[in-house]
Structures are given as C-alpha cells and as structure tokens.
Design a protein around this motif. Structure first.
Motif, mmCIF file in Angstrom:
data_model
loop_
_atom_site.group_PDB
_atom_site.id
_atom_site.type_symbol
_atom_site.label_atom_id
_atom_site.label_comp_id
_atom_site.label_asym_id
_atom_site.label_seq_id
_atom_site.Cartn_x
_atom_site.Cartn_y
_atom_site.Cartn_z
ATOM 1 N N ALA A 73 0.974 -1.269 0.109
ATOM 2 C CA ALA A 73 0.150 0.061 -0.006
ATOM 3 C C ALA A 73 0.878 1.308 0.028
ATOM 4 C CB ALA A 73 -1.019 -0.081 1.135
ATOM 5 N N GLN A 74 1.922 1.349 0.872
ATOM 6 C CA GLN A 74 2.948 2.248 0.630
ATOM 7 C C GLN A 74 3.636 2.631 -0.645
ATOM 8 O OE1 GLN A 74 5.485 3.051 3.944
ATOM 9 N NE2 GLN A 74 4.582 1.541 5.293
ATOM 10 N N PHE A 75 3.754 1.427 -1.523
ATOM 11 C CA PHE A 75 4.064 1.896 -2.909
ATOM 12 C C PHE A 75 3.199 2.448 -3.771
ATOM 13 C CE2 PHE A 75 6.532 -2.364 -2.327
ATOM 14 C CZ PHE A 75 7.448 -1.731 -1.409
ATOM 15 N N PHE A 76 2.006 2.058 -3.545
ATOM 16 C CA PHE A 76 0.832 2.626 -4.336
ATOM 17 C C PHE A 76 0.466 4.088 -3.775
ATOM 18 C CE2 PHE A 76 -3.882 3.306 -4.426
ATOM 19 C CZ PHE A 76 -4.068 3.352 -5.553
ATOM 20 N N TYR A 77 0.550 4.322 -2.581
ATOM 21 C CA TYR A 77 0.124 5.694 -2.520
ATOM 22 C C TYR A 77 1.346 6.693 -2.788
ATOM 23 C CZ TYR A 77 -4.296 4.479 0.086
ATOM 24 O OH TYR A 77 -5.487 4.092 0.171
ATOM 25 N N SER A 78 2.475 6.264 -2.652
ATOM 26 C CA SER A 78 3.530 7.009 -2.993
ATOM 27 C C SER A 78 3.761 7.369 -4.512
ATOM 28 C CB SER A 78 4.998 6.409 -2.704
ATOM 29 O OG SER A 78 5.161 6.281 -1.391
ATOM 30 N N PHE A 79 3.010 6.457 -5.276
ATOM 31 C CA PHE A 79 2.874 6.299 -6.903
ATOM 32 C C PHE A 79 1.755 7.444 -7.046
ATOM 33 C CE2 PHE A 79 1.271 5.407 -11.104
ATOM 34 C CZ PHE A 79 2.401 5.081 -11.743
ATOM 35 N N LEU A 80 0.930 7.423 -6.156
ATOM 36 C CA LEU A 80 -0.409 8.478 -6.308
ATOM 37 C C LEU A 80 0.267 9.957 -6.223
ATOM 38 C CD1 LEU A 80 -3.589 6.993 -4.804
ATOM 39 C CD2 LEU A 80 -3.173 7.107 -7.230
ATOM 40 N N VAL A 81 0.993 9.858 -5.269
ATOM 41 C CA VAL A 81 1.701 11.379 -4.653
ATOM 42 C C VAL A 81 2.374 11.751 -6.019
ATOM 43 C CG1 VAL A 81 3.495 12.059 -3.588
ATOM 44 C CG2 VAL A 81 1.969 10.700 -2.266
ATOM 45 N N ALA A 82 3.166 11.145 -6.802
ATOM 46 C CA ALA A 82 3.677 11.267 -7.860
ATOM 47 C C ALA A 82 2.807 11.905 -9.075
ATOM 48 C CB ALA A 82 4.728 10.187 -8.455
ATOM 49 N N VAL A 83 1.885 10.928 -9.211
ATOM 50 C CA VAL A 83 0.894 11.209 -10.535
ATOM 51 C C VAL A 83 0.144 12.322 -10.440
ATOM 52 C CG1 VAL A 83 -0.578 10.164 -11.967
ATOM 53 C CG2 VAL A 83 1.250 8.705 -11.428
ATOM 54 N N LEU A 84 -0.652 12.324 -8.991
ATOM 55 C CA LEU A 84 -1.724 12.911 -8.864
ATOM 56 C C LEU A 84 -1.410 14.480 -8.332
ATOM 57 C CD1 LEU A 84 -4.439 10.733 -7.459
ATOM 58 C CD2 LEU A 84 -4.056 11.627 -9.696
ATOM 59 N N LEU A 85 -0.301 14.613 -7.309
ATOM 60 C CA LEU A 85 -0.037 15.651 -6.538
ATOM 61 C C LEU A 85 1.051 16.498 -7.111
ATOM 62 C CD1 LEU A 85 -0.403 14.472 -3.002
ATOM 63 C CD2 LEU A 85 -1.876 15.925 -4.343
ATOM 64 N N PHE A 86 2.319 15.755 -7.485
ATOM 65 C CA PHE A 86 3.388 16.501 -7.970
ATOM 66 C C PHE A 86 3.233 16.910 -9.360
ATOM 67 C CE2 PHE A 86 5.317 15.177 -4.012
ATOM 68 C CZ PHE A 86 6.167 16.278 -3.886
ATOM 69 N N GLY A 87 2.669 15.963 -10.231
ATOM 70 C CA GLY A 87 2.409 15.978 -11.607
ATOM 71 C C GLY A 87 1.411 17.293 -11.805
ATOM 72 N N ILE A 88 0.267 17.444 -11.102
ATOM 73 C CA ILE A 88 -0.503 18.334 -11.232
ATOM 74 C C ILE A 88 0.007 19.837 -10.677
ATOM 75 C CG2 ILE A 88 -2.788 19.071 -10.359
ATOM 76 C CD1 ILE A 88 -3.803 16.310 -10.321
ATOM 77 N N ALA A 89 0.559 19.844 -9.662
ATOM 78 C CA ALA A 89 1.152 20.999 -9.128
ATOM 79 C C ALA A 89 2.243 21.500 -10.100
ATOM 80 C CB ALA A 89 1.710 20.794 -7.688
ATOM 81 N N GLY A 90 3.175 20.602 -10.553
ATOM 82 C CA GLY A 90 4.212 21.057 -11.634
ATOM 83 C C GLY A 90 3.420 21.534 -12.813
ATOM 84 N N TRP A 91 2.426 21.155 -13.284
ATOM 85 C CA TRP A 91 1.954 21.492 -14.423
ATOM 86 C C TRP A 91 1.193 23.222 -14.291
ATOM 87 C CZ3 TRP A 91 1.789 21.397 -19.592
ATOM 88 C CH2 TRP A 91 0.543 21.936 -20.244
ATOM 89 N N GLU A 92 0.541 22.858 -13.436
ATOM 90 C CA GLU A 92 -0.033 24.414 -12.858
ATOM 91 C C GLU A 92 0.928 25.381 -12.677
ATOM 92 O OE1 GLU A 92 -3.272 25.225 -12.825
ATOM 93 O OE2 GLU A 92 -3.826 23.294 -13.736
ATOM 94 N N SER A 93 2.192 24.904 -12.140
ATOM 95 C CA SER A 93 3.203 25.987 -11.980
ATOM 96 C C SER A 93 4.079 26.442 -13.321
ATOM 97 C CB SER A 93 4.172 25.494 -10.925
ATOM 98 O OG SER A 93 3.693 25.138 -9.570
ATOM 99 N N VAL A 94 4.120 25.519 -14.111
ATOM 100 C CA VAL A 94 4.722 25.773 -15.340
ATOM 101 C C VAL A 94 3.602 26.626 -16.294
ATOM 102 C CG1 VAL A 94 5.237 24.848 -17.543
ATOM 103 C CG2 VAL A 94 6.272 23.838 -15.433
ATOM 104 N N LYS A 95 2.324 26.227 -16.130
ATOM 105 C CA LYS A 95 1.258 27.386 -16.983
ATOM 106 C C LYS A 95 0.992 28.401 -16.614
ATOM 107 C CE LYS A 95 -3.035 26.235 -16.479
ATOM 108 N NZ LYS A 95 -4.485 25.555 -16.499
ATOM 109 N N HIS A 96 1.266 28.591 -15.201
ATOM 110 C CA HIS A 96 1.142 30.075 -14.631
ATOM 111 C C HIS A 96 2.296 30.868 -14.784
ATOM 112 C CE1 HIS A 96 -0.522 33.297 -12.087
ATOM 113 N NE2 HIS A 96 0.941 33.281 -11.368
ATOM 114 N N GLY A 97 3.384 30.139 -14.651
ATOM 115 C CA GLY A 97 4.559 31.026 -15.138
ATOM 116 C C GLY A 97 4.606 31.483 -16.552
ATOM 117 N N TYR A 98 4.336 30.608 -17.486
ATOM 118 C CA TYR A 98 4.511 30.699 -18.867
ATOM 119 C C TYR A 98 3.715 31.766 -19.236
ATOM 120 C CZ TYR A 98 3.699 29.932 -23.872
ATOM 121 O OH TYR A 98 3.558 29.957 -25.227
ATOM 122 N N ASP A 99 2.287 31.758 -18.578
ATOM 123 C CA ASP A 99 1.162 33.009 -18.874
ATOM 124 C C ASP A 99 2.017 34.224 -18.513
ATOM 125 O OD1 ASP A 99 -0.256 31.369 -19.896
ATOM 126 O OD2 ASP A 99 -1.821 31.195 -18.169
ATOM 127 N N ALA A 100 2.780 34.202 -17.151
ATOM 128 C CA ALA A 100 3.228 35.515 -16.840
ATOM 129 C C ALA A 100 4.331 35.987 -17.702
ATOM 130 C CB ALA A 100 3.745 35.295 -15.278
#
Length: 313
Positions: A73-100
């Motif tokens: 379960a720890q492997f699975f939830y760590s994988f979710l962290v990578a895909v759902l959290l860091f990926g989304i946060a990273g994309w939003e940061s790049v998009k906002h920075g690009y617009d600026a």
C-alpha cells in the motif's frame, strides 16, 4: 516503520505551515513564483497525508485475500503522490509561469501598510521564503537522519545507492520532497530578488516555470522508483547472494536449485527456494532443517519476513 512515520509527520507540519505563509505572500504581492511555491507546498502537504494513509493501510493484519500483508500500500500511495499531486502541481506552476512570462503577470503593489508602518511589498515574500527555508531545513534534517540510518544499516555507499536499493519509499519520498522544496524556495528567492534588482518582473515568472519543471521532474523520478517495487523487485544481487550462501552452508544441504526474493512491502521480503538435502536425511528432520534455514536467512537480513522452502531429496 516508526522512523518513517516520524519523518512524514515532521514534513506534514512544516509543509502545512509553509503553504499558508506562501499563499498569504501571493495574495499580498501577486508574485508568480510565490503562487508556484504555494502549489508546491500544497502538493507537499497532500503528499504527507497520502503517505500517512499508506502507512496506516500497510499496518493492517494479514488476511486470506492478502496473505503477505498490505505493505505494498505504501508503494501505491507514493505512486499516487507522484502522479496526482506533484504532476498536477508542476503543470499548474509551469502554466502560470508561462502566462506570466509571455502575457505579463499581476501588477505588484509597491508598498504595503501594517499597523501604521509602510514597507516594500517584496519584503513579504522574502520573509515568507526565509521562513519556508527554515521549516524545510528542519523536515529535511529529520528525513536525512532516517535515510542515513538505513545507509549505515545496510552498508550502502551513499545516497545514490540508497535511491536505487531503498524499499522504504515513504522515507525516500519525504527526503526527496524536502530537498526539492528547499531548492524551489531558493529559486523563488532568487527570482524575486532579480526582479527587484532589475525592475523586470520576468525573472519572477521564470522562477515559477523552473519550479514547475522541478516538480514535474520529481514526479517522473518518484513514479519510476515506485514502479520497480510495485512490479515486484528482488533484493540486490549481492544481498541475495549472501542469503543463498546462508542456505547452502546449512548442514545437510547439498544444493540450492532455485532461489528468489521479492519485496512484499517496505522492509518486508519474501524468499522462496528449492533446496536439495542429503539423501540420508530422515523426513522428520526436514522441518527442523527448514527452521534452521529460516533463522539463518533472518540473521543475514532482517527484512526477510516470509520464507518458503521446497525440499528435494
């Protein structure tokens, strides 16, 4: 397990406090890099919540449906962290920075007033980022202590080998996240100071893009690390060789036909082997010999939790 939980709780406290401070800084100044850092810290906080859920779930008792426990379960939830959290946060940061960068950011207020005092608005972000660096340094020190403990315990050469061989993905994730958070805060600090020194807000926006790329890169690296364990990685070849030798050197063992290991959870390893015994061994002795093999295996590596020996005479 206790060490991993302590590392995660320390990071949860630090990142929760930092996310509130950074968001306040963004609301007061409109800085693009501060918004990226807010995304970063929110994702970090969510990260710790997911990891705590994974730790909690992995502590469930074994059942018929899950005879080797819930450690993965720890492997699975760590994988979710990578895909759902860091990926989304990273994309939003790049998009906002690009617009600026290409369309201009919010006009930053020149000064702010508080309790009758007036001061430059960019002071807020500097204070917040310095506070973030302090909180993250505390969390990183906690995670680093646990990583170093495991390096010493298993005789790894350093961080590089630990990243390739560590099965405690909870600690690995927290350590990497804290290190990336420190780097992100540093990038935001440099971007804001450059914008102030030059009068050009593009540096602040570029910092936002860099922070987003940093997050997305970490997301890919973390997902890759969890993939190897989710798919069923074995122990390192040198450790597996030591375990095989321990079986081979057991009295009355003639030959080890096959030998396999696989992680069934953090710090939990399943070992299976086909073992040929001396033809003169009585059937009643085999159980005793298998018990000795299990003891020898656990003496070599305490991560061995399940052993299945198929005797061949």
């Amino acid at each position: 397990m206790a060490g991993s939980k302590g590392v995660v709780l320390a990071a949860l406290f630090a990142n929760g406090a930092i996310a509130i401070l950074k968001f306040g800084g963004f609301l007061l100044t409109g800085s693009p890099s501060m918004l990226s850092e807010t995304y970063h810290s929110i994702s970090d906080t969510g990260n710790q919540v997911f990891l705590l859920v994974g730790i909690r779930y992995s502590e469930k008792e074994r059942s018929r449906e899950h005879p080797f426990g819930y450690g993965k379960a720890q492997f699975f939830y760590s994988f979710l962290v990578a895909v759902l959290l860091f990926g989304i946060a990273g994309w939003e940061s790049v998009k906002h920075g690009y617009d600026a960068v290409f369309h201009g950011g919010h006009a930053l207020p020149g000064t702010l007033s508080f309790a009758g005092a007036t001061f430059p608005s960019w002071y807020v972000n500097i204070v917040v980022l310095l506070g973030a660096i302090g909180f993250e340094s505390y969390a990183l020190a906690k995670a680093n202590a646990e990583v170093r403990r495991q390096i010493d315990k298993y005789g790894w050469s350093g961080l590089r080998e630990a990243f390739r061989k560590m099965s405690d993905v909870t600690t690995l994730t927290a350590f990497t996240e804290d290190a990336i958070a420190l780097l992100g805060a540093g990038i935001a600090l440099v971007g804001i100071l450059l914008s102030k020194a030059t009068g050009n807000e593009v540096y602040d926006a570029i910092a936002a893009v860099l922070i987003g790329l940093l997050l997305m890169g970490f997301a890919l690296a973390l997902a890759w690390e969890n993939k190897r364990l989710l798919l069923g990685e074995s122990l390192a070849s040198d450790v597996e060789g030591d375990l095989r030798d321990a079986v081979r050197e057991t009295p009355r063992v003639v030959h080890v036909e096959t030998f396999r290991t696989v992680f069934v959870g953090p710090e939990n390893v399943l070992v299976t082997a086909d073992v040929s015994f001396d033809p003169e061994v009585e059937t009643a002795e085999i159980d005793e010999l298998i018990g000795e093999i299990e003891t020898r295996l656990r003496d070599v590596d305490d991560r061995v939790t399940d052993v299945f020996i198929e005797p061949e005479v």
